[in-house]
Design a protein around this motif. Structure first.
Motif, PDB file in Angstrom:
ATOM      1  N   ASP A 113       2.680  -7.605   0.595  1.00 53.17           N
ATOM      2  CA  ASP A 113       2.707  -7.050   1.944  1.00 53.17           C
ATOM      3  C   ASP A 113       1.512  -7.621   2.707  1.00 53.17           C
ATOM      4  OD1 ASP A 113       3.439  -5.530   4.129  1.00 53.17           O
ATOM      5  OD2 ASP A 113       2.487  -3.697   3.405  1.00 53.17           O
ATOM      6  N   VAL A 114       1.525  -7.516   4.025  1.00 53.89           N
ATOM      7  CA  VAL A 114       0.439  -8.080   4.827  1.00 53.89           C
ATOM      8  C   VAL A 114      -0.580  -7.021   5.229  1.00 53.89           C
ATOM      9  CG1 VAL A 114      -0.147  -9.194   7.006  1.00 53.89           C
ATOM     10  CG2 VAL A 114       1.813  -9.996   5.691  1.00 53.89           C
ATOM     11  N   ARG A 115      -0.112  -5.949   5.832  1.00 53.60           N
ATOM     12  CA  ARG A 115      -1.018  -4.926   6.344  1.00 53.60           C
ATOM     13  C   ARG A 115      -1.359  -3.935   5.238  1.00 53.60           C
ATOM     14  NH1 ARG A 115      -0.236  -5.070  12.035  1.00 53.60           N
ATOM     15  NH2 ARG A 115      -0.212  -7.288  12.554  1.00 53.60           N
ATOM     16  N   LEU A 135       9.546 -13.258   3.979  1.00 56.06           N
ATOM     17  CA  LEU A 135      10.761 -12.502   4.270  1.00 56.06           C
ATOM     18  C   LEU A 135      10.396 -11.177   4.923  1.00 56.06           C
ATOM     19  CD1 LEU A 135      13.185 -12.723   1.190  1.00 56.06           C
ATOM     20  CD2 LEU A 135      13.359 -13.932   3.369  1.00 56.06           C
ATOM     21  N   LEU A 136      11.330 -10.645   5.688  1.00 55.14           N
ATOM     22  CA  LEU A 136      11.158  -9.321   6.264  1.00 55.14           C
ATOM     23  C   LEU A 136      11.720  -8.278   5.304  1.00 55.14           C
ATOM     24  CD1 LEU A 136      12.221 -10.032   9.960  1.00 55.14           C
ATOM     25  CD2 LEU A 136       9.920 -10.073   8.959  1.00 55.14           C
ATOM     26  N   LYS A 137      11.156  -7.078   5.350  1.00 56.88           N
ATOM     27  CA  LYS A 137      11.616  -6.013   4.459  1.00 56.88           C
ATOM     28  C   LYS A 137      13.029  -5.555   4.795  1.00 56.88           C
ATOM     29  CE  LYS A 137       7.050  -4.270   3.208  1.00 56.88           C
ATOM     30  NZ  LYS A 137       6.059  -3.177   3.318  1.00 56.88           N
ATOM     31  N   THR A 138      13.527  -5.977   5.945  1.00 61.85           N
ATOM     32  CA  THR A 138      14.905  -5.644   6.313  1.00 61.85           C
ATOM     33  C   THR A 138      15.918  -6.554   5.618  1.00 61.85           C
ATOM     34  OG1 THR A 138      14.642  -7.061   8.265  1.00 61.85           O
ATOM     35  CG2 THR A 138      14.290  -4.695   8.565  1.00 61.85           C
ATOM     36  N   SER A 154      -0.695 -17.789  -8.796  1.00 65.90           N
ATOM     37  CA  SER A 154       0.726 -17.466  -8.692  1.00 65.90           C
ATOM     38  C   SER A 154       1.276 -18.051  -7.400  1.00 65.90           C
ATOM     39  CB  SER A 154       0.956 -15.942  -8.653  1.00 65.90           C
ATOM     40  OG  SER A 154       0.300 -15.273  -9.687  1.00 65.90           O
ATOM     41  N   GLN A 155       2.597 -18.060  -7.311  1.00 69.64           N
ATOM     42  CA  GLN A 155       3.246 -18.295  -6.033  1.00 69.64           C
ATOM     43  C   GLN A 155       3.280 -16.957  -5.288  1.00 69.64           C
ATOM     44  OE1 GLN A 155       4.188 -21.204  -4.886  1.00 69.64           O
ATOM     45  NE2 GLN A 155       3.884 -22.370  -6.765  1.00 69.64           N
ATOM     46  N   VAL A 156       3.220 -16.999  -3.970  1.00 71.06           N
ATOM     47  CA  VAL A 156       3.209 -15.764  -3.192  1.00 71.06           C
ATOM     48  C   VAL A 156       4.408 -15.718  -2.248  1.00 71.06           C
ATOM     49  CG1 VAL A 156       1.954 -14.336  -1.531  1.00 71.06           C
ATOM     50  CG2 VAL A 156       0.695 -15.593  -3.300  1.00 71.06           C
ATOM     51  N   LEU A 157       5.152 -14.629  -2.343  1.00 68.76           N
ATOM     52  CA  LEU A 157       6.247 -14.351  -1.416  1.00 68.76           C
ATOM     53  C   LEU A 157       5.813 -13.181  -0.550  1.00 68.76           C
ATOM     54  CD1 LEU A 157       9.187 -14.528  -0.360  1.00 68.76           C
ATOM     55  CD2 LEU A 157       9.840 -13.001  -2.246  1.00 68.76           C
ATOM     56  N   VAL A 158       5.586 -13.441   0.730  1.00 65.20           N
ATOM     57  CA  VAL A 158       5.182 -12.378   1.646  1.00 65.20           C
ATOM     58  C   VAL A 158       6.424 -11.603   2.076  1.00 65.20           C
ATOM     59  CG1 VAL A 158       4.216 -11.876   3.922  1.00 65.20           C
ATOM     60  CG2 VAL A 158       3.128 -13.577   2.446  1.00 65.20           C
ATOM     61  N   LEU A 159       6.355 -10.290   1.916  1.00 66.99           N
ATOM     62  CA  LEU A 159       7.465  -9.407   2.274  1.00 66.99           C
ATOM     63  C   LEU A 159       6.891  -8.308   3.154  1.00 66.99           C
ATOM     64  CD1 LEU A 159      10.508  -8.804   1.711  1.00 66.99           C
ATOM     65  CD2 LEU A 159       9.738  -7.309  -0.132  1.00 66.99           C
ATOM     66  N   THR A 160       7.236  -8.322   4.435  1.00 68.33           N
ATOM     67  CA  THR A 160       6.582  -7.421   5.371  1.00 68.33           C
ATOM     68  C   THR A 160       7.531  -6.963   6.465  1.00 68.33           C
ATOM     69  OG1 THR A 160       4.674  -7.223   6.879  1.00 68.33           O
ATOM     70  CG2 THR A 160       5.777  -9.355   6.775  1.00 68.33           C
ATOM     71  N   THR A 161       7.123  -5.918   7.168  1.00 72.81           N
ATOM     72  CA  THR A 161       7.909  -5.438   8.308  1.00 72.81           C
ATOM     73  C   THR A 161       7.511  -6.167   9.583  1.00 72.81           C
ATOM     74  OG1 THR A 161       6.280  -3.685   8.693  1.00 72.81           O
ATOM     75  CG2 THR A 161       8.189  -3.131   7.344  1.00 72.81           C
ATOM     76  N   ASP A 166       0.803  -1.222   0.000  1.00 72.89           N
ATOM     77  CA  ASP A 166       0.000   0.000   0.000  1.00 72.89           C
ATOM     78  C   ASP A 166       0.836   1.272   0.000  1.00 72.89           C
ATOM     79  OD1 ASP A 166       0.809  -0.671   2.595  1.00 72.89           O
ATOM     80  OD2 ASP A 166      -0.835   0.438   3.520  1.00 72.89           O
ATOM     81  N   HIS A 167       2.154   1.156   0.083  1.00 77.87           N
ATOM     82  CA  HIS A 167       3.024   2.328   0.035  1.00 77.87           C
ATOM     83  C   HIS A 167       3.691   2.427  -1.342  1.00 77.87           C
ATOM     84  CE1 HIS A 167       2.718   1.714   4.442  1.00 77.87           C
ATOM     85  NE2 HIS A 167       2.713   3.035   4.446  1.00 77.87           N
ATOM     86  N   ALA A 168       3.376   3.504  -2.059  1.00 76.92           N
ATOM     87  CA  ALA A 168       3.919   3.681  -3.407  1.00 76.92           C
ATOM     88  C   ALA A 168       5.441   3.742  -3.394  1.00 76.92           C
ATOM     89  CB  ALA A 168       3.347   4.958  -4.036  1.00 76.92           C
ATOM     90  N   ALA A 169       6.006   4.354  -2.352  1.00 77.96           N
ATOM     91  CA  ALA A 169       7.464   4.475  -2.283  1.00 77.96           C
ATOM     92  C   ALA A 169       8.123   3.104  -2.157  1.00 77.96           C
ATOM     93  CB  ALA A 169       7.863   5.363  -1.107  1.00 77.96           C
ATOM     94  N   ILE A 170       7.495   2.204  -1.402  1.00 77.19           N
ATOM     95  CA  ILE A 170       8.056   0.856  -1.253  1.00 77.19           C
ATOM     96  C   ILE A 170       7.954   0.098  -2.563  1.00 77.19           C
ATOM     97  CG2 ILE A 170       7.723  -1.382  -0.133  1.00 77.19           C
ATOM     98  CD1 ILE A 170       7.030   0.108   2.414  1.00 77.19           C
TER      99      ILE A 170
END
Length: 233
Positions: free
Chosen positions: A54-56, A101-104, A75-82, A9-13
């Motif tokens: 992303d999750v949230r 995976l974490l966004k870090t 599709s396959q889904v790769l969750v990438l979140t903080t 939901d964040h355009a910058a990300i």
């Protein structure tokens, strides 16, 4: 070429991920979504190899969007979140996310994860792997994360019936499929399984698909959990 849909939901990300992924010659971002409903709609239209989710997000969250995408085999889904809280991790994996995976994570790790998920492998952030396995393979953890006390790790007639049903699914596996399931439980990639069993990687993919179908699960992580519950890994 691996095709990717970015859902955040964040355009910058999304812009940052697109720029990072553009450094990989074999990966192409074919679309974006700013919330879960759009992620599902775009996955239906574009059929990307991987959705980086992303999750949230507003409206339909990433876990529900993942459930729909996996259920429809889009599709396959790769969750990438903080967020690495248990609720988020287990929710994503339980509905069939192929990776978490974490966004870090370093850019190289994210790109490698996209490639792995596209190839049919599973990826879980090292920071949460131990918690995932503990949650699904110990009685206390199983009860907290989707298996009630009367489930296979509990006691009573429901535990017996569920355990019998799961054993019946395992009994449908061929000897080779059991070997592949055990390897999944140890976290091996398709390439590593092929080397260990002296078979072609394409053959491994076929066996993995059959194992998932017979066990009635949708992801390698779910199969790995079954392997550990059965004492195969």
């Amino acid at each position: 070429m691996i095709t990717v849909l970015l859902a955040d939901d964040h355009a910058a990300i999304r812009a940052g991920l697109r720029m990072m992924i553009s450094t990989a010659d074999d990966i192409d971002v074919v679309g974006e979504a700013a919330e879960g409903r759009a992620a599902v709609t775009n996955a239906r239209a574009l059929r990307p190899d991987v959705v980086v989710m992303d999750v949230r997000m507003p409206g339909v969250d990433g876990v529900e969007a993942t459930r729909q995408i996996v259920a429809e085999r889009l599709s396959q889904v790769l969750v990438l979140t903080t967020f690495d809280v248990d609720e988020v991790v287990f929710g994503a994996l339980e509905v069939g996310a192929a990776g978490f995976l974490l966004k870090t994570a370093e850019p190289e790790a994210i790109i490698a994860a996209i490639r792995a998920v596209a190839a049919g492998d599973g990826v879980v952030a090292p920071e949460v792997t131990r918690r995932v396995l503990a949650a699904f393979t110990t009685p206390d953890g199983a009860a907290r994360h989707g298996r009630a006390a009367g489930g296979p790790t509990g006691e009573g007639p429901e535990a017996d019936s569920t355990g019998v049903a799961e054993q019946a699914l395992l009994d449908e596996l061929t000897g080779r499929e059991v070997e592949v399931l055990a390897a999944l439980g140890r976290g091996l990639s398709n390439q590593a399984i092929a080397a260990e069993l002296f078979i072609a990687e394409a053959t491994v993919k076929t066996h993995v698909s059959r194992v998932l179908a017979k066990l009635q699960v949708t992801s390698r992580m779910q199969a790995a959990i079954r392997a550990r519950e059965a004492g195969l890994a």
